[in-house]
Design a protein around this motif. Structure first.
Motif, PDB file in Angstrom:
ATOM      1  N   SER A  31       0.845  -1.109   0.091  1.00 30.90           N
ATOM      2  CA  SER A  31       0.354   0.189   0.345  1.00 30.90           C
ATOM      3  C   SER A  31       0.493   1.566   0.519  1.00 30.90           C
ATOM      4  CB  SER A  31      -1.154   0.229   1.338  1.00 30.90           C
ATOM      5  OG  SER A  31      -1.442  -1.002   1.485  1.00 30.90           O
ATOM      6  N   THR A  32       2.126   1.217  -0.270  1.00 28.35           N
ATOM      7  CA  THR A  32       2.951   2.427   0.120  1.00 28.35           C
ATOM      8  C   THR A  32       2.761   3.195  -1.822  1.00 28.35           C
ATOM      9  OG1 THR A  32       4.771   0.780  -0.429  1.00 28.35           O
ATOM     10  CG2 THR A  32       4.477   1.665   1.736  1.00 28.35           C
ATOM     11  N   CYS A  33       3.240   2.495  -2.053  1.00 29.15           N
ATOM     12  CA  CYS A  33       3.625   3.938  -3.988  1.00 29.15           C
ATOM     13  C   CYS A  33       2.555   2.784  -4.922  1.00 29.15           C
ATOM     14  CB  CYS A  33       4.983   3.889  -3.851  1.00 29.15           C
ATOM     15  SG  CYS A  33       5.702   2.348  -4.869  1.00 29.15           S
ATOM     16  N   LYS A  34       2.580   3.639  -5.789  1.00 25.71           N
ATOM     17  CA  LYS A  34       1.401   3.241  -7.277  1.00 25.71           C
ATOM     18  C   LYS A  34       2.097   1.524  -7.443  1.00 25.71           C
ATOM     19  CE  LYS A  34      -0.043   4.294 -11.993  1.00 25.71           C
ATOM     20  NZ  LYS A  34       0.324   5.345 -12.416  1.00 25.71           N
ATOM     21  N   ARG A  35       3.668   1.771  -7.876  1.00 27.57           N
ATOM     22  CA  ARG A  35       3.934  -0.004  -8.154  1.00 27.57           C
ATOM     23  C   ARG A  35       3.942  -1.048  -7.236  1.00 27.57           C
ATOM     24  NH1 ARG A  35       9.314  -2.391  -9.841  1.00 27.57           N
ATOM     25  NH2 ARG A  35       8.156  -4.363 -10.711  1.00 27.57           N
ATOM     26  N   LEU A  36       3.953  -0.552  -5.735  1.00 31.55           N
ATOM     27  CA  LEU A  36       3.539  -1.653  -5.128  1.00 31.55           C
ATOM     28  C   LEU A  36       1.896  -1.966  -4.858  1.00 31.55           C
ATOM     29  CD1 LEU A  36       5.784  -0.775  -2.386  1.00 31.55           C
ATOM     30  CD2 LEU A  36       6.006  -2.880  -4.146  1.00 31.55           C
ATOM     31  N   ARG A  37       1.034  -1.349  -5.146  1.00 34.38           N
ATOM     32  CA  ARG A  37      -0.462  -1.374  -4.753  1.00 34.38           C
ATOM     33  C   ARG A  37      -0.655  -2.581  -6.021  1.00 34.38           C
ATOM     34  NH1 ARG A  37      -0.351   3.774  -2.839  1.00 34.38           N
ATOM     35  NH2 ARG A  37      -1.008   4.659  -5.282  1.00 34.38           N
ATOM     36  N   GLN A  38       0.057  -1.501  -7.471  1.00 34.50           N
ATOM     37  CA  GLN A  38      -0.075  -2.901  -8.593  1.00 34.50           C
ATOM     38  C   GLN A  38       0.370  -4.462  -8.530  1.00 34.50           C
ATOM     39  OE1 GLN A  38       1.484  -0.313 -11.318  1.00 34.50           O
ATOM     40  NE2 GLN A  38      -0.268   0.992 -12.237  1.00 34.50           N
ATOM     41  N   LEU A  39       1.274  -4.414  -7.389  1.00 34.46           N
ATOM     42  CA  LEU A  39       2.354  -5.687  -7.906  1.00 34.46           C
ATOM     43  C   LEU A  39       1.327  -6.505  -7.022  1.00 34.46           C
ATOM     44  CD1 LEU A  39       4.331  -7.563  -7.588  1.00 34.46           C
ATOM     45  CD2 LEU A  39       4.550  -6.562  -5.266  1.00 34.46           C
ATOM     46  N   GLY A  40       0.653  -6.156  -5.956  1.00 34.83           N
ATOM     47  CA  GLY A  40      -0.212  -6.434  -4.729  1.00 34.83           C
ATOM     48  C   GLY A  40      -1.985  -7.072  -5.544  1.00 34.83           C
ATOM     49  N   ALA A  41      -2.100  -6.126  -6.596  1.00 40.80           N
ATOM     50  CA  ALA A  41      -3.476  -6.446  -7.411  1.00 40.80           C
ATOM     51  C   ALA A  41      -2.871  -7.396  -8.365  1.00 40.80           C
ATOM     52  CB  ALA A  41      -3.771  -4.878  -8.022  1.00 40.80           C
ATOM     53  N   THR A  45       0.629 -15.253  -6.801  1.00 40.42           N
ATOM     54  CA  THR A  45       0.892 -16.013  -5.719  1.00 40.42           C
ATOM     55  C   THR A  45       0.786 -15.399  -4.550  1.00 40.42           C
ATOM     56  OG1 THR A  45       3.630 -14.831  -6.462  1.00 40.42           O
ATOM     57  CG2 THR A  45       2.494 -17.209  -7.292  1.00 40.42           C
ATOM     58  N   LEU A  46       0.816 -13.900  -4.629  1.00 41.44           N
ATOM     59  CA  LEU A  46       1.536 -12.880  -3.452  1.00 41.44           C
ATOM     60  C   LEU A  46      -0.129 -13.342  -1.890  1.00 41.44           C
ATOM     61  CD1 LEU A  46       3.332 -11.038  -2.625  1.00 41.44           C
ATOM     62  CD2 LEU A  46       2.026  -9.436  -3.082  1.00 41.44           C
ATOM     63  N   TRP A  47      -0.876 -13.583  -2.662  1.00 39.52           N
ATOM     64  CA  TRP A  47      -1.753 -14.396  -1.233  1.00 39.52           C
ATOM     65  C   TRP A  47      -2.997 -15.418  -1.633  1.00 39.52           C
ATOM     66  CZ3 TRP A  47      -1.026  -9.752   0.829  1.00 39.52           C
ATOM     67  CH2 TRP A  47      -0.696  -8.892   0.105  1.00 39.52           C
ATOM     68  N   ARG A  69     -12.217  -9.816  -0.507  1.00 33.34           N
ATOM     69  CA  ARG A  69     -11.411  -9.302  -2.070  1.00 33.34           C
ATOM     70  C   ARG A  69     -11.183 -10.177  -2.346  1.00 33.34           C
ATOM     71  NH1 ARG A  69     -11.233  -4.770   1.955  1.00 33.34           N
ATOM     72  NH2 ARG A  69      -8.556  -5.129   2.386  1.00 33.34           N
ATOM     73  N   HIS A  70      -9.868 -10.886  -1.827  1.00 35.23           N
ATOM     74  CA  HIS A  70      -8.689 -11.695  -2.035  1.00 35.23           C
ATOM     75  C   HIS A  70      -9.438 -13.164  -2.346  1.00 35.23           C
ATOM     76  CE1 HIS A  70      -6.923  -8.209  -1.225  1.00 35.23           C
ATOM     77  NE2 HIS A  70      -6.164  -8.334  -1.885  1.00 35.23           N
TER      78      HIS A  70
END
Length: 427
Positions: A31-41, A45-47, A69-70
């Protein structure tokens, strides 16, 4: 390293780094920046694997909203609910979460530990058609009635591992276990094997325990020989006085756990020598007074556990010939005599627990074991490190054994840290 440099890493490397974090920190990191929010979405494998432990119902609400949501990405979910829902509405909310969220998830593994309440989990898991592993443990409700395993469980046609362990035991409906089941661990509320277990003929691992019996009564294992594919059998705390004769028909059995059967008689163990495939035997906490050599001479055990079984009665003069074979041995400090050590020539792993006497110069005896690579102690053993002779012996021992493991050992020998040339071996 600056944030700008971290977010410039390739997505695959960022995923691997993020997976090392706990769920809470994983969510915050993404949730810290746009790049990492895109990664989370976008990550596949992350979730996939999520573990959550909560001590309050408020934090559970937040977690339930996140899971909703996931849900599509979840594959393995582990919950630990260390709180008691205040009302039936709270229990209904948790059940609704399981129905609403998980029903839309291709979940493969579900583990739930609920310490202070009973959840109608088994009534909803039949809808999780992709589930392969299910674990429901520590349901410590004050309600003394048995939990029922309904027939809907048989709808999980891909389920291979089932772990049901709760305070008051389970009652299994006929035909409730799917034919695909290979591993079953369950606490029983009755002293006879349910027909549902005897019908699961493809089982390879079976662990049983009797829970909350009004009067001690041995488990009746009639029909157990029908489970001919068993390679591991656990009969812990089943009030057995002798191993069930049906064991002798299990020709593939490699692991046998009889721990906690306080009434087990040593002479009754001799027929187990016919199990020529047996490699691991657990007799811990059985209150045995001797150990028949006739049992071990035909066997070729790789692991033997005798912790809390024979106290100071074992190996007073000599080791039975068959005991030369175990590579792993778990026993008490006082149960091993100096005469017994030289015969344990194949030993590579030794675990010492529940001592009956101080160490003295016991560590010097370890040096006579040519293949010993690993020694582990429990915390009670560590408290007997007080004498100077024991500490000196320990220092000599530590220099020769590749690995020593004890969670609380360091605090008792820390004053000697300067003498320990290979302190990194202690964990």
């Amino acid at each position: 390293m600056s944030r700008a440099r971290v977010v410039s890493f390739p997505a695959e490397l960022l995923e691997r780094i993020t997976l090392l974090l706990s769920l809470k920190h994983r969510v915050r990191f993404c949730s810290t920046c746009k790049r990492l929010r895109q990664l989370g979405a976008s990550s596949q494998t992350l979730w996939e694997t999520v573990s959550w432990a909560g001590a309050g119902f408020d934090s559970y609400h937040s977690f339930a909203a996140w899971v909703s949501r996931h849900a599509r990405q979840l594959r393995r979910l582990s919950l630990s609910l260390a709180f008691a829902p205040a009302t039936q509405e709270d229990v209904a909310h948790i059940t609704h979460f399981l129905l609403g969220c998980l029903n839309n998830s291709p979940l493969l593994s579900l583990s739930i530990r609920a310490f202070f309440c009973r959840l109608p989990v088994l009534a909803v898991v039949g809808q999780l058609r992709h589930l392969k592993q299910l674990r429901l443990t520590d349901f410590r409700s004050s309600n003394p009635s048995l939990l029922s395993v309904p027939k809907q469980l048989s709808l999980l046609r891909g389920l291979t591992c089932l772990d049901l362990w709760q305070r008051h035991g389970y009652a299994l409906a006929d035909g409730c276990l799917p034919a695909s089941l290979l591993c079953l661990r369950i606490g029983l509320g009755a002293v006879t094997l349910p027909p549902a277990i005897l019908a699961a003929t493809q089982l390879q691992r079976l662990e049983l325990r009797l829970d909350q019996k009004p009067e001690p009564s041995p488990l009746d294992c009639a029909g157990l020989d029908a489970l001919s594919h068993l390679t591991m059998l656990g009969l812990r705390r089943c009030d057995l006085h002798s191993p069930p004769p049906q064991l002798l028909h299990l020709s593939k059995l490699m692991v046998l756990d009889l721990a906690g059967n306080r009434g087990l008689e040593a002479a009754a163990l001799v027929p187990l020598a016919q199990l020529t495939t047996l490699r691991e035997l657990d007799l811990s906490s059985c209150d045995l007074r001797d150990l028949p050599g006739e049992l071990f001479r035909p066997l070729s055990l790789a692991a033997l556990s005798l912790a809390d079984s024979m106290n100071s009665m074992w190996l007073p003069l000599e080791v039975p010939q068959g005991l030369q074979s175990p590579q792993s041995l778990s026993t008490n400090v006082g149960a091993i005599s100096e005469e017994g050590f030289p015969s344990l020539t194949a030993l590579t792993h030794l675990h010492l627990s529940s001592p009956d006497e101080p160490f003295g110069t016991l560590f010097e005896n370890f040096l006579s074991l040519p293949k010993l690579q690993r020694v582990t102690f429990d915390s009670e053993v560590a408290r007997l490190m007080g004498s100077a002779a024991a500490l000196d012996s320990f220092v000599t021992f530590l220099r020769s054994i590749p690995h020593v493991e004890c969670g609380s050992l360091v605090e008792y020998v820390l004053p000697l840290a300067s003498q320990l040339v290979r302190w990194d071996k202690v964990s």
